[in-house]
Design an enzyme around this catalytic site. Structure first.
Site, PDB file in Angstrom:
ATOM      1  N   CYS A  55       0.823  -1.170  -0.119  1.00 37.70           N
ATOM      2  CA  CYS A  55      -0.032   0.073   0.048  1.00 37.70           C
ATOM      3  C   CYS A  55       0.779   1.200   0.095  1.00 37.70           C
ATOM      4  O   CYS A  55       2.153   1.333   0.515  1.00 37.70           O
ATOM      5  CB  CYS A  55      -0.706   0.127   1.328  1.00 37.70           C
ATOM      6  SG  CYS A  55      -2.691  -0.575   1.114  1.00 37.70           S
ATOM      7  N   ASP A  56       0.435   2.347  -0.586  1.00 36.00           N
ATOM      8  CA  ASP A  56       1.469   3.409  -0.492  1.00 36.00           C
ATOM      9  C   ASP A  56       0.245   4.684  -0.298  1.00 36.00           C
ATOM     10  O   ASP A  56      -0.718   4.860  -1.138  1.00 36.00           O
ATOM     11  CB  ASP A  56       1.965   3.695  -1.818  1.00 36.00           C
ATOM     12  CG  ASP A  56       2.880   2.596  -1.913  1.00 36.00           C
ATOM     13  OD1 ASP A  56       3.998   2.653  -1.324  1.00 36.00           O
ATOM     14  OD2 ASP A  56       2.632   1.861  -2.739  1.00 36.00           O
TER      15      ASP A  56
END
Length: 440
Positions: free
Chosen positions: A6-7
């Protein structure tokens, strides 16, 4: 090998072209886990009222704000979202030397939604989350069909400031963002922070994770070395490199390009196709059905005194369309409908089905769809250029226009019945299609 990702990112006004805060997140989740877009209204609650989160009930707040968010279909909380006060939050799975809690508590996604429902500013939402974390813990399986437990990091922003919150069980550290920052699936707080839960250093010393004789580094002390971090570290550095390279002139287009990034121009860029999923990139594609892929993506420019426009896309950003929404909208049913299996009534699943079709031969079909998607996004940007939030009629019309284009491209690709020059990816796609009940 299970690689999760995830970012989340933010650029404060001192780093953007407009002078306003920009927040964004790519939410990467297990393959085929649908993630619809939902709105929950503001409400007043009785003193003895409770709220059922994913696993546990807790006392309800006297008042909850109206929220717009993107959520795994089976979970109470959000992966990313915004409230009527202009607070936006995204979370990240992080892994620590400290084992995850075994008793069910609040998932990180539950804490995120609770922060939005109860926090009128980024700072207030930060302390909603930390207070609930200390009281109820963060525990519970966060996936269907596999064990997926983790601690959480959060990026919390409003039109004035942003905070990064790193947590480990019921301990936490928080630091204010000074210009730009991106977080991934690894602790990002190192030697400096602004607030904490009180015994962060003492606990690490007691556990022998770091020596009192060296400068204290939270990420080094608490972070666990694992294959999951092998996936997170390159994205973390790539994300922050791109943000810093654009400081001073970051726009929503800059952020979109970052969210669609596959390490282009770097030595670890995909050799054949981003769809191979061999490298865990910011725009995430899955090599195996046990890995994760981007399920939804969003960004928002937070302007003080204005209702922000929330731009949201389903699935991998490089194969999707960012469309504008407002927390005040009543969303069309297609946007908020998604379950475990494919259904044509779901916008998320229609995008997912198209992306499986494109990934049969990404080099051939992706450019064809991206040309169509770019025209749609240009039209949507021109519509939003007035600065007014989209009304329900506009959202309804946009949804119809986008889904018509999605289905037209899907029909065109399937109708070709052309042999694939990209056979490496067909195995994962076939597994995912069987799981989702999709047939070509």
């Amino acid at each position: 090998m299970e690689l999760y990702s995830c970012d989340t990112m933010v650029a404060l006004g001192n780093s953007t072209e407009s002078g306003h805060v920009i927040f964004a997140k790519n939410s990467d989740r297990p393959v085929t886990e649908a993630q619809p877009l939902v709105v929950y209204p503001a409400a007043d609650h009785a003193p003895d009222e409770t709220v059922q989160c994913t696993y546990i009930q807790i006392p309800q707040a006297a008042h909850t704000y109206r929220v717009l968010g993107s959520k795994p279909y089976w979970i109470w909380g959000f992966e990313h979202g915004m409230n009527e006060k202009g607070v936006a939050i995204g979370n990240e799975a992080v892994w620590s030397r400290e084992p995850e809690e075994t008793e069910n508590g609040l998932l990180g996604m539950d804490l995120l939604r609770l922060g939005l429902e109860r926090g009128a500013t980024a700072y207030e939402a930060l302390h909603v989350i930390t207070s609930l974390l200390e009281k109820y813990g963060q525990g519970g399986n966060a996936a269907v069909g596999m064990q997926h437990r983790y601690h959480n990091a959060f990026l919390i922003a409003d039109a004035r400031e942003a905070w990064i919150l790193d947590t480990c069980s019921r301990r936490w550290v928080a630091r204010r963002v000074r210009d730009v920052a991106g977080i991934s699936n690894c602790y990002s707080t190192e030697t400096e922070w602004d607030e904490d839960s009180g015994d962060v250093k003492e606990h690490a010393y007691e556990m022998g994770w770091i020596s009192p004789q060296v400068p204290f580094n939270f990420a080094k002390a608490y972070g666990a070395m694992s294959l999951k971090h092998r996936a997170a570290q390159p994205r973390f550095f790539r994300l922050n490199k791109l943000l810093r390279a654009n400081m001073g002139h970051i726009t929503l287009d800059t952020i979109r390009a970052i969210q669609r990034d596959h390490f282009e121009g770097e030595s670890i860029a995909p050799r054949w196709s981003p769809a191979d999923g061999l490298q865990v990139t910011i725009c995430m594609h899955a090599m195996l059905d046990t890995a994760s892929k981007t399920a939804a993506s969003s960004h928002v420019e937070l302007v003080e005194g204005e209702t922000p426009v929330w731009w949201s896309a389903f699935g991998c950003p490089c194969l999707s369309v960012y469309a504008p929404y407002s927390v005040n909208n009543t969303l069309p049913a297609e946007l908020s409908c998604a379950e475990a299996k494919y259904t044509p009534e779901s916008a998320w699943w229609q995008f997912e089905r198209l992306q499986y079709a494109i990934e049969q031969d990404y080099p051939r079909y992706a450019p064809q769809w991206q040309e169509v998607a770019a025209r749609l996004e240009t039209q949507l940007r021109e519509q939003a250029a007035s600065g007014k939030e989209p009304d329900d009629a506009a959202v309804e019309a946009n949804t119809r226009m986008i889904l018509d284009a999605v289905n037209a491209m899907y029909t065109r690709i399937i109708g070709e019945q052309a042999p694939s020059a990209q056979p490496q990816h067909t195995g994962m796609n076939e597994t995912a299609k069987r799981r989702a009940g999709i047939t070509f």
